[in-house]
Design an enzyme around this catalytic site. Structure first.
Site, PDB file in Angstrom:
ATOM      1  N   SER A 142       0.846  -1.190   0.000  1.00 25.08           N
ATOM      2  CA  SER A 142       0.000   0.000   0.000  1.00 25.08           C
ATOM      3  C   SER A 142       0.881   1.238   0.000  1.00 25.08           C
ATOM      4  CB  SER A 142      -0.891   0.022   1.246  1.00 25.08           C
ATOM      5  OG  SER A 142      -1.555   1.270   1.383  1.00 25.08           O
ATOM      6  N   TYR A 155      -1.426  -0.390  10.517  1.00 19.54           N
ATOM      7  CA  TYR A 155      -1.536  -0.694   9.089  1.00 19.54           C
ATOM      8  C   TYR A 155      -0.281  -0.234   8.334  1.00 19.54           C
ATOM      9  CZ  TYR A 155      -3.528  -0.928   4.384  1.00 19.54           C
ATOM     10  OH  TYR A 155      -3.770  -1.216   3.057  1.00 19.54           O
TER      11      TYR A 155
END
Length: 272
Positions: A142, A155
């Site tokens: 990501s 995350y």
């Protein structure tokens, strides 16, 4: 004809929805045999029904090495070693270090987003290498792994660790016919972003992201950003002085934590 036709035997984790489901559909449409790995049986069965003779459904916890080994063994006994493995399974959620309950969230996120990629690749690595033919290992990271963001530490850490892991694996496999691909999506219209309360520039539909991803991997691109222009925006923001960069992000709404409105479910974590 889609670029996915160049792959004949694929494994896709996180195939229940979002990007994983779009990837599976694209590969199935291209004629590939596809191992559909996920936790939601109805969604997986619906995908398998598109090509019953070319698909199999599996529901392991991707962080469970023994379960992933059993899945890989069954698949290869049926169809042989894959030429494409996409470690797409992932979870997201806000994180607050001051909250003791969030430590379990971070642990589980690391287990799924980081360890889960290694447990996905490991059972297939030697059989793929033994084939002596081209094969691709794909890890879905990501843009959040490029720099930490307030309220999203777990995350960001999991995706930053994944990027470093994929760099290491790529270097190890240079002498072989296997390639390693790092995917850095920005914002995709999926369940993981549905509860976001902040602006999501460049929001991309999963089907379009899947097509671009597979085309890039088929072309040998090792680093793929989806969409590309968001990668440039992230790099420009990264050039700002750290204090200014942090000040800009600090004022943005935070991603919902487990138990808050709009939070996505994290398997293995129960809402308080």
């Amino acid at each position: 004809m889609t670029r996915s036709r160049s792959f004949h035997n694929a494994v896709v984790t996180g195939a229940c929805g979002g990007l994983g489901q779009a990837l599976a559909r694209e590969l199935i449409a291209g004629g590939a045999r596809v191992a559909l790995v996920g936790l939601q049986r109805p969604a997986l069965d619906a995908l398998a029904a598109l090509a019953p003779g070319r698909c199999a459904v599996y529901q392991p916890d991707v962080s469970d090495a023994a379960a992933m080994q059993a899945m890989a063994t069954d698949w290869m006994n049926r169809f042989g070693a894959p030429d494409l493995v996409i470690a797409n399974a992932g979870v997201a959620g806000g994180f607050d270090t001051a909250q003791a309950s969030d430590l379990a969230v971070m642990r589980r996120m690391l287990e799924i987003n980081l360890l889960g990629v290694a447990t996905t690749f490991q059972p297939f690595l030697e059989p793929m290498r033994a084939r002596g033919q081209r094969g691709a290992l794909v890890g879905v990271a990501s843009l959040a792994g490029w720099r930490g963001m307030p309220g999203n530490g777990a995350y960001c850490a999991s995706k930053a660790g994944l990027i470093a892991y994929l760099q290491s694996l790529r270097a190890e496999l240079r002498p072989t016919a296997l390639s390693v691909h790092t995917i850095s999506p920005g914002y995709l219209r999926t369940a993981l972003t549905a509860g976001n309360r902040f602006a999501m520039p460049g929001l991309l539909e999963p089907d379009e992201a899947a097509r671009r991803l597979l085309a890039g991997v088929a072309a040998g691109t090792e680093h793929i950003v989806l969409p590309r222009r968001i990668g440039w925006l992230a790099r420009l923001l990264g050039m700002l002085p750290a204090r200014l960069h942090d000040r800009i992000l600090f004022g943005q709404p935070r991603k919902p934590r487990v138990g808050e409105a709009g939070a996505t479910e994290i398997p293995g974590i129960h809402k308080p």
